[in-house]
Design a protein around this motif. Structure first.
Motif, short mmCIF file in Angstrom:
data_model
loop_
_atom_site.label_atom_id
_atom_site.label_comp_id
_atom_site.label_asym_id
_atom_site.label_seq_id
_atom_site.Cartn_x
_atom_site.Cartn_y
_atom_site.Cartn_z
N GLN A 65 17.77 -16.46 5.38
CA GLN A 65 17.05 -15.71 4.36
C GLN A 65 15.57 -16.07 4.36
OE1 GLN A 65 17.64 -16.94 0.33
NE2 GLN A 65 17.35 -14.86 -0.51
N GLU A 66 15.28 -17.35 4.43
CA GLU A 66 13.89 -17.81 4.43
C GLU A 66 13.14 -17.38 5.68
OE1 GLU A 66 14.39 -21.98 4.00
OE2 GLU A 66 14.81 -21.90 1.83
N ASP A 67 13.86 -17.32 6.82
CA ASP A 67 13.20 -16.98 8.09
C ASP A 67 12.90 -15.49 8.21
OD1 ASP A 67 13.16 -19.59 8.91
OD2 ASP A 67 14.92 -19.44 10.20
N ILE A 68 13.85 -14.64 7.81
CA ILE A 68 13.66 -13.21 8.06
C ILE A 68 13.12 -12.45 6.86
CG2 ILE A 68 15.50 -13.27 9.78
CD1 ILE A 68 17.23 -11.69 7.84
N GLY A 69 13.16 -13.05 5.68
CA GLY A 69 12.68 -12.34 4.49
C GLY A 69 11.23 -11.91 4.59
N PRO A 70 10.29 -12.81 4.94
CA PRO A 70 8.88 -12.40 5.04
C PRO A 70 8.66 -11.31 6.09
CG PRO A 70 9.05 -14.78 4.90
CD PRO A 70 10.45 -14.27 5.10
N GLY A 71 9.36 -11.42 7.23
CA GLY A 71 9.21 -10.40 8.26
C GLY A 71 9.70 -9.04 7.79
N HIS A 72 10.80 -9.04 7.05
CA HIS A 72 11.32 -7.77 6.52
C HIS A 72 10.33 -7.13 5.54
CE1 HIS A 72 13.90 -5.42 3.64
NE2 HIS A 72 14.29 -4.91 4.78
N ARG A 73 9.75 -7.96 4.69
CA ARG A 73 8.77 -7.42 3.74
C ARG A 73 7.55 -6.87 4.47
NH1 ARG A 73 10.68 -11.97 0.90
NH2 ARG A 73 8.98 -13.29 1.66
N GLN A 74 7.16 -7.52 5.56
CA GLN A 74 6.02 -7.04 6.34
C GLN A 74 6.34 -5.71 7.01
OE1 GLN A 74 4.58 -9.90 9.16
NE2 GLN A 74 2.80 -8.69 9.73
N ILE A 75 7.57 -5.57 7.52
CA ILE A 75 7.98 -4.31 8.13
C ILE A 75 7.94 -3.19 7.11
CG2 ILE A 75 9.97 -3.07 9.08
CD1 ILE A 75 10.73 -5.70 10.51
N LEU A 76 8.48 -3.44 5.91
CA LEU A 76 8.49 -2.41 4.87
C LEU A 76 7.07 -2.03 4.47
CD1 LEU A 76 11.41 -3.59 2.53
CD2 LEU A 76 11.47 -1.88 4.36
N ALA A 77 6.19 -3.02 4.39
CA ALA A 77 4.80 -2.73 4.04
C ALA A 77 4.14 -1.89 5.13
CB ALA A 77 4.03 -4.03 3.83
N GLY A 78 4.43 -2.21 6.40
CA GLY A 78 3.87 -1.43 7.49
C GLY A 78 4.35 0.01 7.47
N ILE A 79 5.63 0.20 7.20
CA ILE A 79 6.17 1.56 7.10
C ILE A 79 5.49 2.31 5.97
CG2 ILE A 79 8.23 2.91 6.56
CD1 ILE A 79 9.86 0.70 7.98
N GLU A 80 5.32 1.65 4.83
CA GLU A 80 4.69 2.29 3.68
C GLU A 80 3.24 2.67 4.00
OE1 GLU A 80 4.22 4.03 0.09
OE2 GLU A 80 6.09 3.30 0.99
N HIS A 81 2.54 1.80 4.71
CA HIS A 81 1.16 2.11 5.10
C HIS A 81 1.12 3.33 6.02
CE1 HIS A 81 -0.03 -2.36 4.33
NE2 HIS A 81 0.02 -1.64 3.22
N ALA A 82 2.09 3.38 6.97
CA ALA A 82 2.13 4.52 7.88
C ALA A 82 2.43 5.81 7.15
CB ALA A 82 3.18 4.27 8.97
N VAL A 83 3.36 5.76 6.20
CA VAL A 83 3.69 6.96 5.42
C VAL A 83 2.49 7.42 4.61
CG1 VAL A 83 5.08 7.81 3.48
CG2 VAL A 83 6.17 6.48 5.30
N THR A 84 1.78 6.46 4.02
CA THR A 84 0.59 6.81 3.23
C THR A 84 -0.46 7.45 4.09
OG1 THR A 84 1.00 5.02 1.65
CG2 THR A 84 -1.25 5.88 1.78
N ALA A 85 -0.69 6.87 5.29
CA ALA A 85 -1.70 7.43 6.19
C ALA A 85 -1.32 8.82 6.66
CB ALA A 85 -1.88 6.51 7.40
N GLY A 86 -0.02 9.05 6.84
CA GLY A 86 0.43 10.34 7.33
C GLY A 86 0.44 11.42 6.27
N ARG A 87 0.60 11.05 5.01
CA ARG A 87 0.80 12.05 3.96
C ARG A 87 -0.35 12.17 2.98
NH1 ARG A 87 7.11 10.83 2.19
NH2 ARG A 87 8.06 11.38 4.21
#
Length: 300
Positions: free
Chosen positions: A65-87
């Motif tokens: 949980q400690e190892d992959i949690g930050p990476g997962h949050r970063q992935i979600l943030a990146g997806i959100e940034h991409a969606v925002t840029a696209g829309r």
């Protein structure tokens, strides 16, 4: 391991309850159990201790949980940034142009876009002939470029034609064409046409050749220039000629250069170009704003 399995593991690690995890993720409890079983087969040890009363993380589960949690949050943030840029029309838009005419239009559209979308920042960049469209093809250089057709690169998209204008031939003021009311494409075929640098070395020659009357001689290739002022200096010195859009007479008057209309040329068609992979809301909004302006305003 799929992103959904990562999400299920991290949610169960937070909720410590299979039912609440399933409800939060809108999946079945069986799907949660299957995903955790898949995790534990992959890792080789249990990640959760289950009893009839409680669910707890094992030490290895806690470390995962400690190892992959930050990476997962970063992935979600990146997806959100991409969606925002696209829309959404927000963020930075880099716009290129070549000529003084293009610069005035781009500045006007940029001002109108900022009024419509205050969160959108527009950076304007003048390109030189030596650049060609290369900066548009490089990620991080330009997002959209005001140019003329034809453009054959399959990686680019062109807007509908924004406006059209006639063709002029720029010649030395001492040239035999200077002072004429008009000339023809066949006349141009007899001339030495300057070349616009290695990126677009024979663009105008290639543009001209298919439009020449049958039997007309190929256009001779003249010296290479990198900027508009270099080109005008060469023309004024009698080193060659070059094809211009009609508005050149408003911006590039010089005593040693004359502009003569080409009566049978098809004219210039101005468009915005952008990479197919970069069709963001900012790009689309810029084009829409330009078209709205041109419906109600004369070309600068």
């Amino acid at each position: 391991m799929e992103l959904r399995d990562i999400e299920i593991f991290l949610t169960l690690a937070e909720e410590l309850h299979f039912g609440r995890t399933a409800e939060r993720l809108h999946v079945s409890t069986a799907r949660v159990s299957q995903s955790i079983a898949k995790w534990e087969r992959r890792v080789g040890v249990p990640l959760f201790e289950r009893t009839s009363r409680r669910v707890t993380l094992t030490p290895i589960g806690r470390r995962l949980q400690e190892d992959i949690g930050p990476g997962h949050r970063q992935i979600l943030a990146g997806i959100e940034h991409a969606v925002t840029a696209g829309r959404e029309a927000r963020g930075l838009l880099r716009v290129g142009f070549f000529s003084a005419t293009g610069g005035q239009l781009v500045v006007g559209v940029a001002d109108a876009l900022r009024s419509r979308y205050p969160d959108c920042e527009v950076q304007i960049r003048e390109l030189q002939f030596r650049d060609g469209i290369s900066p548009l093809l490089l990620v991080g250089e330009l997002d959209i470029l005001l140019s003329v057709l034809p453009v054959s690169d399959p990686g680019l998209t062109a807007s509908p034609v924004l406006f059209r204008e006639g063709c002029l031939l720029a010649v030395c003021a001492r040239h035999r064409f200077a002072g004429r009311d008009s000339i023809t494409l066949a006349d141009v075929a007899e001339e030495t046409v300057l070349r616009a640098g290695p990126q677009v070395a024979d663009y105008w020659v290639e543009w001209l050749a298919p439009r020449l009357p049958a039997g007309a001689r190929p256009t001779q290739r003249g010296p290479v220039f990198a900027t508009v002022q270099e080109m005008l200096a060469l023309i004024g010195a009698g080193k060659g000629v070059f094809v211009f859009p009609a508005q050149a007479t408003d911006y590039y008057q010089r005593p040693d250069v004359a502009f003569v209309p080409i009566c049978d040329a098809p004219g210039f068609e101005w468009v915005f170009l952008w990479r197919r992979s970069n069709a963001t809301a900012r790009v689309r909004s810029f084009v829409e704003t330009a078209r709205d302006i041109l419906k109600t305003r004369a070309i600068p």
